[in-house]
Motif scaffolding. Structure first.
Motif, PDB file in Angstrom:
ATOM      1  N   ARG A  22      10.545  13.073  10.274  1.00 11.35           N
ATOM      2  CA  ARG A  22       9.133  12.936  10.606  1.00 11.35           C
ATOM      3  C   ARG A  22       8.466  14.290  10.849  1.00 11.35           C
ATOM      4  O   ARG A  22       7.285  14.440  10.638  1.00 11.35           O
ATOM      5  N   ASN A  80      10.900   2.689   5.657  1.00 14.04           N
ATOM      6  CA  ASN A  80      10.516   3.698   6.640  1.00 14.04           C
ATOM      7  C   ASN A  80      10.877   5.114   6.224  1.00 14.04           C
ATOM      8  O   ASN A  80      10.522   6.065   6.919  1.00 14.04           O
ATOM      9  N   TYR A  81      11.587   5.258   5.105  1.00 13.06           N
ATOM     10  CA  TYR A  81      12.131   6.568   4.771  1.00 13.06           C
ATOM     11  C   TYR A  81      11.478   7.151   3.525  1.00 13.06           C
ATOM     12  O   TYR A  81      11.268   6.459   2.530  1.00 13.06           O
ATOM     13  N   HIS A 141      17.669   3.465  11.890  1.00  9.21           N
ATOM     14  CA  HIS A 141      16.799   2.926  12.931  1.00  9.21           C
ATOM     15  C   HIS A 141      17.183   1.482  13.279  1.00  9.21           C
ATOM     16  O   HIS A 141      17.860   0.792  12.521  1.00  9.21           O
ATOM     17  N   ASP A 191       8.135   8.772  16.797  1.00 11.80           N
ATOM     18  CA  ASP A 191       7.498   7.952  15.771  1.00 11.80           C
ATOM     19  C   ASP A 191       7.688   6.480  16.090  1.00 11.80           C
ATOM     20  O   ASP A 191       7.958   6.102  17.218  1.00 11.80           O
ATOM     21  N   ARG A 192       7.573   5.636  15.087  1.00  8.30           N
ATOM     22  CA  ARG A 192       7.612   4.192  15.302  1.00  8.30           C
ATOM     23  C   ARG A 192       9.026   3.631  15.355  1.00  8.30           C
ATOM     24  O   ARG A 192       9.204   2.437  15.534  1.00  8.30           O
ATOM     25  N   LEU A 193      10.014   4.473  15.159  1.00 13.52           N
ATOM     26  CA  LEU A 193      11.385   3.996  15.054  1.00 13.52           C
ATOM     27  C   LEU A 193      12.201   4.336  16.291  1.00 13.52           C
ATOM     28  O   LEU A 193      11.989   5.365  16.929  1.00 13.52           O
ATOM     29  N   HIS A 205       9.087  -0.353  15.486  1.00 15.03           N
ATOM     30  CA  HIS A 205       9.520  -1.071  14.282  1.00 15.03           C
ATOM     31  C   HIS A 205      10.708  -1.974  14.614  1.00 15.03           C
ATOM     32  O   HIS A 205      11.760  -1.497  15.029  1.00 15.03           O
ATOM     33  N   ARG A 237       2.767   3.595   8.310  1.00 15.81           N
ATOM     34  CA  ARG A 237       4.109   4.127   8.219  1.00 15.81           C
ATOM     35  C   ARG A 237       4.976   3.362   7.221  1.00 15.81           C
ATOM     36  O   ARG A 237       5.654   3.913   6.382  1.00 15.81           O
ATOM     37  N   PHE A 238       4.930   2.047   7.301  1.00 11.27           N
ATOM     38  CA  PHE A 238       5.960   1.250   6.647  1.00 11.27           C
ATOM     39  C   PHE A 238       5.486   0.612   5.351  1.00 11.27           C
ATOM     40  O   PHE A 238       6.118   0.735   4.321  1.00 11.27           O
TER      41      PHE A 238
END
Length: 710
Positions: free
Chosen positions: A43, A114-115, A196, A231-233, A658, A668-669
């Protein structure tokens, strides 16, 4: 960045020291562990991986590790980005006694969901090939090395052979890594990840490792980050060691610890015995060789009679794998994520508009779970947690304060607020108050009718007309506008109170605002854009209403919160319209679908990649026993219509933890477009045509319906 890298250096050296103290001869760390602020992940690439500073600072940290006392007498595998021939690779650097043995680049990249690894890194495509990498002077000054092997190779010790597998290489259909030929060359392999957390997903990861070592034989050391990287993870740790299909050691999946080391004692010869099969031997005999990097070091103790410590002869027994129930995962994963975000943002706590409904209730209970984890770690003497808790709670560094009671700690750092209007019920107000008391939050109860009336009167003064609710004879447009203004004003009030409540209580700083829109409502677009769902963070933004109910039922007993039973029994309602003798607003009635149906729609849309027609065909089979094809068609069309026309709301979603693959958070996703033709004319026409001719199994006898399906 310098400060962050310093923290990573300290954690790496601490983990090596602990590993040596426990008798380990091989230390494996997570992917890219040198570079990130807290956990090695991509990120921060915009600040790090594509800049020259990153390359310089990474080598500086590695030089300190090479020169450290901790890293002597043990083989260490450290993760960092490396620029080789002007190409940036995600690499493992394997070291021993101040010498770099091998730099092994990653060969397969995670580039979906997510990647987005290939934004920054290039995969190493020269399988089984090794080149020379020339080292920077800062490393040469430490160990005298000028160049080292770079590429796809294995480490050959006196007693075994070690290979490397990086994250996505475990999940690819063709596992082209040193472990794909592991039974032929390697007896020991380590897997490094930044994987994650997702609800119910740990099983898949573990089964892949067990299956590989069961079928091929070998020792698998798995290292993964644990915590939030801003981040969201949430990276859910669970470091483990697997031998011949059996897990012999497993770390925690959710923890507030900065460093966790998992150690096992194994017998390398067990691998040779496990591999003594004809078919494996035939395949191994014809395998292409791997380039070997030889090192004069043995992982094992050597001769049996030379072992001085009797404990070194005690092999680690089979470990029963620990899987948390989804309810436990919800209680711990988002809670750990919130704690990391709170301590690293250096704010003074959280603020949430507490409506008396199950969503804001679940968010509040997750914060309470965070307080429980903090106090548990503090009671266990975790110095870092105690220091962070003191700072967040407004205590001086040299204070004797230790958070031992979760309710007392919640009173210091968690603020809840019931924002009532004339449309609010006595029941929701009381539930909010009772919950706040049960979890210990600093609670505020206010009425905002004066603010709503002022806005409404302003509009009437400017336009000459005054909007009315539907219950009072107003149109659909008036009714919706009056609902939305209440919701949006709650967002404004939430941020005002979040910024000033620490000041009111004689402290400094501000609070982070929490949102509480679940994944199903976001997917359907059932929320007001820029209302109180707009916040700084949302711990339940990728969790379904169905799972949240299960979590609340679990927390009722696990956290001793009997008040939660009232939330489970309550009908979900926004309470934005007047309550009359004949009408009480209800979420599922407003949406035209149930929350359980929304969960199904969400998974079919994202996970199974269904469009309108394919979703209809699947649901005809799954729901046909209790709904007619025409009814299913109407539900599918209604979902896609609402999903498409509200898609623009996804671009403003609060960053969410997430937890589900079907999260619609396209920040993000989900990178799909946010402007769709909401009527889907071609698809809907085909659905209607097929629905008209399909038999209605919902009215048939079960045996007849089964025969029709066949």
């Amino acid at each position: 960045m310098t400060r962050a890298i310093s923290g990573n250096l300290e954690r790496i050296l601490t983990s090596i020291r602990i590993a040596k103290e426990r008798g380990a001869t091989l230390r494996v760390g997570p992917e890219l562990e040198i570079t990130s602020p807290n956990f090695p992940v991509k990120r921060h690439a915009v600040l790090t991986f594509e800049t020259g500073d990153t390359n310089l600072h990474s080598w500086e940290v590695l030089a300190k590790i090479l020169d450290s006392e901790e890293a002597q007498g043990i083989v260490c595998d450290v993760g960092m980005p490396v620029v080789h021939k002007n190409v940036i690779y995600n690499c493992r650097v394997i070291i021993y006694n101040s010498q770099i043995l091998l730099i092994r680049p990653k060969m397969w990249m995670a580039n979906d969901g997510n990647y987005r690894e290939m934004r920054w890194f290039t995969p190493w495509m020269k399988h089984r090939q090794v080149e020379e990498h020339f080292l920077p002077r800062i490393v040469h000054a430490v160990n005298g090395q000028t160049k080292v092997p770079f590429g796809d190779a294995v480490i050959s010790t006196i007693d075994t052979c070690i290979g490397v597998e990086l994250c996505e290489e475990l999940f690819t259909p063709s596992r082209y890594s040193s472990y794909s030929d592991g039974p032929r060359w390697c007896r020991d392999l380590h897997q490094l990840q930044w994987r994650h957390h997702e609800l119910r997903k740990l099983y898949r990861r573990i089964e892949l490792m067990k299956e590989a070592t069961m079928k091929l034989g070998g020792i698998y050391l798995y290292a993964n980050q644990q915590g939030c990287d801003g981040d969201r993870l949430y990276y859910d740790g669970c470091a483990m060691i697997v031998v011949n299909g059996q897990v012999v050691a497993q770390g925690s999946q959710f923890s507030l610890q900065d460093v966790e080391v998992v150690v096992a004692t194994i017998d390398i010869e067990d691998v040779r015995s496990h591999r003594a099969t004809s078919s494996r031997s035939n395949q191994a005999a014809g395998a292409e060789r791997y380039h070997r990097i030889e090192v004069e070091f043995a992982l094992s103790a050597g001769k049996f009679e030379d072992v001085k410590d009797i404990n070194a002869l005690v092999l680690s027994p089979r470990h029963e794998v620990r899987y948390h129930k989804p309810e436990e995962e919800i209680a711990m994963g988002p809670a750990c994520w919130l704690w990391d975000y709170l301590r690293r943002s250096r704010t003074q706590g959280y603020f949430i508009p507490l409506s008396g409904g199950i969503d804001s209730c679940a968010t509040s209970v997750i914060v309470y779970s965070m307080c429980r984890l903090v106090t548990e770690s503090a009671r266990n003497g975790d110095k870092q947690v105690i220091a962070d808790a003191r700072r967040i709670a407004g205590e001086p560094e040299d204070s004797a304060y230790i958070p031992i009671d979760p309710r007392e700690f919640a009173k210091r750092i968690f603020h809840t607020c019931y924002m009532g209007t004339e449309n609010s019920s006595i029941e929701t107000r009381q539930r909010a108050k009772d919950l706040a008391e049960a979890i210990g939050s600093y609670h505020i109860d206010l009425d905002m009718d004066a603010v709503v009336t002022a806005i409404r009167d302003l509009f009437a003064f400017v336009t000459g007309v005054k909007p009315q609710f539907r219950a009072h004879g107003g149109s659909a447009a008036e009714n919706l506008a009056l609902q939305n203004i209440q919701a949006r004003l709650r967002m404004v009030i939430a941020y005002l109170f979040a910024q000033l409540m620490p000041w009111v209580r004689g402290r400094y700083g501000g609070l982070l605002v929490l949102g509480s829109a679940n994944v199903d409502e976001s997917l359907r677009g059932y929320f007001t854009k820029y209302d109180c769902s707009s916040a700084d963070l949302n711990p339940i933004g990728a969790i379904s209403k169905t799972d949240l109910k299960r979590f609340i039922a679990y927390a009722q007993d696990a956290f001793d919160l009997p008040i939660l039973a009232k939330f489970l029994d309550a009908v979900p309602t926004a309470e934005l319209e007047p309550i009359t003798e004949t009408y009480v607003q209800a979420d599922e009635a407003d949406m035209g679908m149930t929350y359980d149906e929304l969960s199904v729609f969400g998974r079919l849309r994202k996970v199974e990649k269904c469009g309108p027609y394919s979703m209809f065909t699947k649901l005809v089979y799954e729901w046909g026993s209790f709904l007619s094809p025409v009814q299913i068609a109407e539900k599918v069309k209604h979902f896609f219509f609402e999903y498409a026309r509200n898609r623009h709301k996804m671009t403003t979603l609060t960053p969410s933890y997430h937890a589900e693959q079907y999260s619609p958070d396209d920040n993000r996703f989900d990178l799909r477009p946010f402007l769709y033709p909401s009527r889907f004319p071609w698809q809907f026409k085909k659905i209607d045509e097929v629905a008209a001719v399909l038999p209605d199994r919902s009215t048939m006898h079960p045996a007849e319906a089964k025969a029709k399906t066949a």
